[in-house]
Design an enzyme around this catalytic site. Structure first.
Site, PDB file in Angstrom:
ATOM      1  N   TYR A   1     -16.440  -7.510   1.934  1.00  0.00           N
ATOM      2  CA  TYR A   1     -16.371  -6.673   3.136  1.00  0.00           C
ATOM      3  C   TYR A   1     -17.712  -6.756   3.855  1.00  0.00           C
ATOM      4  CZ  TYR A   1     -12.417  -4.651   0.548  1.00  0.00           C
ATOM      5  OH  TYR A   1     -11.260  -4.479  -0.193  1.00  0.00           O
TER       6      TYR A   1
ATOM      7  N   SER B   1      -7.558  -7.401  -9.474  1.00  0.00           N
ATOM      8  CA  SER B   1      -6.868  -7.159  -8.206  1.00  0.00           C
ATOM      9  C   SER B   1      -6.135  -8.420  -7.771  1.00  0.00           C
ATOM     10  CB  SER B   1      -7.912  -6.763  -7.149  1.00  0.00           C
ATOM     11  OG  SER B   1      -7.280  -6.517  -5.922  1.00  0.00           O
TER      12      SER B   1
ATOM     13  N   GLN C   1      -5.498  -3.236  -8.961  1.00  0.00           N
ATOM     14  CA  GLN C   1      -5.379  -2.914  -7.536  1.00  0.00           C
ATOM     15  C   GLN C   1      -4.524  -3.994  -6.879  1.00  0.00           C
ATOM     16  OE1 GLN C   1      -8.201  -2.669  -3.659  1.00  0.00           O
ATOM     17  NE2 GLN C   1      -8.906  -1.409  -5.357  1.00  0.00           N
TER      18      GLN C   1
ATOM     19  N   TYR D   1      -3.324  -0.890  -2.560  1.00  0.00           N
ATOM     20  CA  TYR D   1      -4.098  -1.057  -1.323  1.00  0.00           C
ATOM     21  C   TYR D   1      -3.149  -1.221  -0.139  1.00  0.00           C
ATOM     22  CZ  TYR D   1      -4.053  -6.306  -1.445  1.00  0.00           C
ATOM     23  OH  TYR D   1      -3.715  -7.631  -1.454  1.00  0.00           O
ATOM     24  N   PHE D   2      -3.668  -0.965   1.059  1.00  0.00           N
ATOM     25  CA  PHE D   2      -2.852  -0.816   2.281  1.00  0.00           C
ATOM     26  C   PHE D   2      -1.847   0.327   2.139  1.00  0.00           C
ATOM     27  CE2 PHE D   2      -3.156  -5.639   3.358  1.00  0.00           C
ATOM     28  CZ  PHE D   2      -4.374  -5.433   3.996  1.00  0.00           C
ATOM     29  N   PRO D   3      -2.246   1.477   1.568  1.00  0.00           N
ATOM     30  CA  PRO D   3      -1.264   2.553   1.372  1.00  0.00           C
ATOM     31  C   PRO D   3      -0.658   3.022   2.693  1.00  0.00           C
ATOM     32  CG  PRO D   3      -3.510   3.381   1.068  1.00  0.00           C
ATOM     33  CD  PRO D   3      -3.600   1.887   1.139  1.00  0.00           C
ATOM     34  N   LEU D   4      -1.441   2.919   3.777  1.00  0.00           N
ATOM     35  CA  LEU D   4      -0.909   3.339   5.080  1.00  0.00           C
ATOM     36  C   LEU D   4      -0.386   2.136   5.867  1.00  0.00           C
ATOM     37  CD1 LEU D   4      -3.611   6.023   6.004  1.00  0.00           C
ATOM     38  CD2 LEU D   4      -1.221   6.432   5.362  1.00  0.00           C
TER      39      LEU D   4
ATOM     40  N   LYS E   1       1.081   7.112  14.057  1.00  0.00           N
ATOM     41  CA  LYS E   1       0.560   7.345  15.419  1.00  0.00           C
ATOM     42  C   LYS E   1       0.799   6.170  16.359  1.00  0.00           C
ATOM     43  CE  LYS E   1      -3.637   5.425  13.880  1.00  0.00           C
ATOM     44  NZ  LYS E   1      -5.050   5.459  13.631  1.00  0.00           N
TER      45      LYS E   1
HETATM   46  P1  NAP Z   1      -4.723   1.352   4.985  1.00  0.00           P
HETATM   47  O1  NAP Z   1      -5.394   2.303   4.095  1.00  0.00           O
HETATM   48  O2  NAP Z   1      -3.298   1.066   4.785  1.00  0.00           O
HETATM   49  O3  NAP Z   1      -4.888   1.826   6.510  1.00  0.00           O
HETATM   50  C1  NAP Z   1      -6.112   2.283   6.966  1.00  0.00           C
HETATM   51  C2  NAP Z   1      -6.046   2.443   8.480  1.00  0.00           C
HETATM   52  O4  NAP Z   1      -5.109   3.460   8.826  1.00  0.00           O
HETATM   53  C3  NAP Z   1      -7.370   2.953   9.038  1.00  0.00           C
HETATM   54  O5  NAP Z   1      -8.278   1.894   9.220  1.00  0.00           O
HETATM   55  C4  NAP Z   1      -6.918   3.572  10.357  1.00  0.00           C
HETATM   56  O6  NAP Z   1      -6.629   2.512  11.267  1.00  0.00           O
HETATM   57  C5  NAP Z   1      -5.608   4.221   9.931  1.00  0.00           C
HETATM   58  N1  NAP Z   1      -5.799   5.604   9.430  1.00  0.00           N
HETATM   59  C6  NAP Z   1      -6.356   5.996   8.256  1.00  0.00           C
HETATM   60  N2  NAP Z   1      -6.322   7.330   8.127  1.00  0.00           N
HETATM   61  C7  NAP Z   1      -5.720   7.802   9.223  1.00  0.00           C
HETATM   62  C8  NAP Z   1      -5.381   9.091   9.675  1.00  0.00           C
HETATM   63  N3  NAP Z   1      -5.650  10.165   8.945  1.00  0.00           N
HETATM   64  N4  NAP Z   1      -4.773   9.216  10.884  1.00  0.00           N
HETATM   65  C9  NAP Z   1      -4.483   8.140  11.621  1.00  0.00           C
HETATM   66  N5  NAP Z   1      -4.768   6.879  11.241  1.00  0.00           N
HETATM   67  C10 NAP Z   1      -5.385   6.707  10.052  1.00  0.00           C
HETATM   68  O7  NAP Z   1      -5.449  -0.074   5.028  1.00  0.00           O
HETATM   69  P2  NAP Z   1      -6.851  -0.606   4.521  1.00  0.00           P
HETATM   70  O8  NAP Z   1      -7.970   0.293   4.898  1.00  0.00           O
HETATM   71  O9  NAP Z   1      -6.952  -2.007   4.925  1.00  0.00           O
HETATM   72  O10 NAP Z   1      -6.687  -0.562   2.947  1.00  0.00           O
HETATM   73  C11 NAP Z   1      -7.229   0.484   2.168  1.00  0.00           C
HETATM   74  C12 NAP Z   1      -8.347  -0.004   1.313  1.00  0.00           C
HETATM   75  O11 NAP Z   1      -7.825  -0.893   0.316  1.00  0.00           O
HETATM   76  C13 NAP Z   1      -9.404  -0.842   2.034  1.00  0.00           C
HETATM   77  O12 NAP Z   1     -10.318  -0.068   2.755  1.00  0.00           O
HETATM   78  C14 NAP Z   1     -10.015  -1.582   0.887  1.00  0.00           C
HETATM   79  O13 NAP Z   1     -10.964  -0.758   0.252  1.00  0.00           O
HETATM   80  C15 NAP Z   1      -8.814  -1.834  -0.025  1.00  0.00           C
HETATM   81  N6  NAP Z   1      -8.216  -3.188   0.119  1.00  0.00           N
HETATM   82  C16 NAP Z   1      -8.226  -4.005  -0.957  1.00  0.00           C
HETATM   83  C17 NAP Z   1      -7.682  -5.263  -0.895  1.00  0.00           C
HETATM   84  C18 NAP Z   1      -7.712  -6.142  -2.104  1.00  0.00           C
HETATM   85  O14 NAP Z   1      -7.511  -7.356  -1.982  1.00  0.00           O
HETATM   86  N7  NAP Z   1      -7.957  -5.596  -3.273  1.00  0.00           N
HETATM   87  C19 NAP Z   1      -7.106  -5.728   0.300  1.00  0.00           C
HETATM   88  C20 NAP Z   1      -7.083  -4.866   1.399  1.00  0.00           C
HETATM   89  C21 NAP Z   1      -7.632  -3.604   1.295  1.00  0.00           C
HETATM   90  P3  NAP Z   1      -6.714   2.652  12.861  1.00  0.00           P
HETATM   91  O15 NAP Z   1      -7.716   3.719  13.183  1.00  0.00           O
HETATM   92  O16 NAP Z   1      -7.077   1.287  13.339  1.00  0.00           O
HETATM   93  O17 NAP Z   1      -5.338   3.018  13.288  1.00  0.00           O
END
Ligand code: NAP
Length: 310
Positions: free
Chosen positions: A59, A157, A177, A205-208, A216
């Site tokens: 990152y 992961s 993960q 990961y990518f829970p949202l 939204k």
């Molecule tokens: P995510 O958690 O599915 O979505 C996060 C996005 O949702 C935020 O950047 C924001 O985007 C929006 N959001 C979050 N909270 C919100 C709220 N309360 N209200 C409205 N919008 C909200 O996706 P992610 O951040 O990519 O994934 C989560 C974490 O997983 C990462 O940060 C990383 O640490 C980890 N990850 C790991 C891997 C792996 O290979 N192990 C791969 C990917 C991610 P906007 O503001 O742009 O709408």
């Protein structure tokens, strides 16, 4: 709702709502990120009781770990946080490769420790599998680092079930993960049953779904980052996905809660999922996601949400 959960067989205990930090200094993932906002995101998280931070070498690269290290030092909060990072990406002549060799993993842990300005990492993950290293050997190297006190627990992961089985031959894996959310439920076939059976915590990961499940976006929302090329956010598929989110919204409204919190609390009803790492781009999103802890789903709501995404 449980307020603390243990990671695998380790002694680490976390608040079920953690923070994913690929938008903290993740310049190679999101364009035009403000590092100051990223630091404020981390600061807000730890000041409001979030104690599970998820970062990775890639990152930035490096910047997410560096910024988190700075905040933890400024706040004097290293000890109250369960710090997770990942390694496996290696730059070779400008190209990225995966390397799980014991030597590279040991080197990766040392460089993460430097960037995070700490002398231990609570959870170190092998970020992606490589093609050649036997996975039990890779995990064996992490076990040595654990015995030396440099890391406190072991994660992998993006491993397939077979890779996970090989990695966990000696029972050393605490956390897996993998991608998992209401739109992408493949893990239910094999990874979730295996982790449940072996007391491995599954961190999705990518829970949202990268924001889609925060409820939204509309059909007019346009994306400027990686989402612009992701079919989930384009054309007919995007419209179908938004329709499902609208069905979730009805359940959320009847309950007097918001879509994001309903969705996040649903994951915590799955066996082996006890901690989440939603990403946040603003301090407001961090605080908002903590409202999940107030949501208690009924068995009927759990089934209804499940059915929308079957
Ligand atoms: P995510 O958690 O599915 O979505 C996060 C996005 O949702 C935020 O950047 C924001 O985007 C929006 N959001 C979050 N909270 C919100 C709220 N309360 N209200 C409205 N919008 C909200 O996706 P992610 O951040 O990519 O994934 C989560 C974490 O997983 C990462 O940060 C990383 O640490 C980890 N990850 C790991 C891997 C792996 O290979 N192990 C791969 C990917 C991610 P906007 O503001 O742009 O709408």
């Amino acid at each position: 709702m449980v307020n603390q959960s243990k990671l695998g067989n380790s002694n680490l205990v976390v608040n079920p709502i953690g923070l994913g930090t690929n938008a903290v200094g993740g310049h190679n993932i999101y364009p035009n990120l403000s590092e100051e906002t990223g630091k404020e995101v981390v600061r807000t998280a730890i000041q409001h009781g979030i104690n599970f931070l998820d970062t990775a070498f890639i990152y930035g690269p490096e910047r997410s770990e560096e910024l988190i290290g700075e905040v933890l030092k400024e706040e004097g909060r290293r000890e109250s946080v369960v710090l997770a990072t990942k390694g496996a990406h290696k730059f070779v002549d400008g190209e990225v490769k995966f390397d799980n060799s014991p030597a590279f993993l040991k080197e990766s842990v040392e460089s993460s420790l430097r960037r995070l300005q700490t002398d231990y990492i609570d959870l170190f993950y092998i970020h992606f599998p490589d093609k050649t290293t036997p996975k039990d050997e890779a995990v064996g190297a992490l076990k040595e680092l654990k015995d030396q006190g440099k890391i406190k627990s072991i994660g992998v992961s993006n491993f397939s079930l077979d890779q996970l089985k090989e990695a966990n031959k000696d029972g050393y894996v605490d956390v897996l993960q993998s991608e998992y959310n209401l739109f992408k439920r493949d893990a239910e076939k094999d990874l979730l049953p295996y982790t449940t059976e072996h007391n491995i915590t599954f961190v999705p990961y990518f829970p949202l779904a990268a924001g889609l499940l925060a409820g939204k976006y509309t059909k007019d929302t346009r994306f400027e980052d990686g989402r612009a090329k992701n079919p989930m956010f384009q054309g007919e598929e995007f419209l179908r996905n938004l329709e499902k989110v609208e069905q979730v919204r009805k359940i959320a409204e009847d309950k007097g809660v918001e879509v994001a919190h309903l969705v996040l609390s649903w994951y915590l009803t799955r066996s082996s999922i006890s901690a989440l790492i939603p990403g946040a781009k603003t301090p407001e999103q961090v605080q908002d996601n903590l409202k999940t802890l107030d949501v208690e789903l009924t068995p009927i709501e759990i089934v209804k949400i499940d059915e929308i995404f079957q």
